[in-house]
Design an enzyme around this catalytic site. Structure first.
Site, short mmCIF file in Angstrom:
data_model
loop_
_atom_site.label_atom_id
_atom_site.label_comp_id
_atom_site.label_asym_id
_atom_site.label_seq_id
_atom_site.Cartn_x
_atom_site.Cartn_y
_atom_site.Cartn_z
N ASP A 117 14.48 -32.05 26.01
CA ASP A 117 14.22 -33.44 26.39
C ASP A 117 14.56 -33.59 27.87
O ASP A 117 15.54 -33.02 28.35
CB ASP A 117 15.08 -34.40 25.57
CG ASP A 117 14.61 -34.52 24.12
OD1 ASP A 117 13.43 -34.23 23.86
OD2 ASP A 117 15.41 -34.93 23.28
N ASP A 136 7.94 -36.38 21.79
CA ASP A 136 8.60 -37.55 21.19
C ASP A 136 7.73 -38.79 21.34
O ASP A 136 7.62 -39.60 20.41
CB ASP A 136 9.95 -37.80 21.84
CG ASP A 136 10.95 -36.69 21.60
OD1 ASP A 136 10.79 -35.94 20.62
OD2 ASP A 136 11.89 -36.56 22.41
#
Length: 156
Positions: A117, A136
């Site tokens: 991320d 995501d």
């Protein structure tokens, strides 16, 4: 189903290419943080071993494999659902976003042991401590799309 597969493939490739550019090319894994358009868009390296926002994170290999299996089972269920129901094009694109994003995060867990991320956005004096990635975004958009574009009555 063709629309689903094309969307899933584009989503997966986009996610992996962006991760390759940011994590490896910009060396964010080592640098840790890059301000792009502060505070609106920043790159902050975060290795997510859990689900969204690090929920249910565990450093064990067992947790990693459970999350991989869960992503595969959910993706398989969505594919079966779309094949049986044959909903409209927006639902198929939504399913493709969800499946492509899930597979992008599965590949991260296989390669890195965690999901990479790195996108961080803050605004208006509110500091966001969380990071996310293209997969995501696709998973979230796909899930919302499936809620919005499925379940209606079919017309004969």
């Amino acid at each position: 189903m063709r629309r689903l597969w094309i969307t899933a493939a584009i989503t997966f490739v986009l996610d992996q290419v962006v991760k390759l550019i940011v994590v490896q090319g910009l060396d964010l894994a080592r640098v840790g943080a890059i301000d792009v358009i502060p505070p609106f868009l920043n790159l902050r390296m975060a290795w997510n071993r859990g689900i969204n926002f690090g929920l249910f994170a565990g450093d064990s290999d067992a947790a990693r494999w459970v999350l991989i299996a869960l992503a595969l089972v959910i993706s398989g269920w969505v594919l079966l659902w779309m094949r049986r129901e044959r909903p409209g094009p927006f639902a198929m694109v939504s399913a493709g976003l969800l499946v492509g994003g899930a597979m992008g995060n599965v590949v991260d867990r296989l390669i890195y042991g965690a999901v990479a991320d790195f996108l961080n956005m803050s605004c208006c004096g509110i500091e966001n401590p969380y990071a996310f990635n293209v997969a995501d975004i696709a998973i979230f958009a796909g899930a919302v799309g499936l809620v919005l574009f499925t379940g209606g009555k079919k017309t004969p």
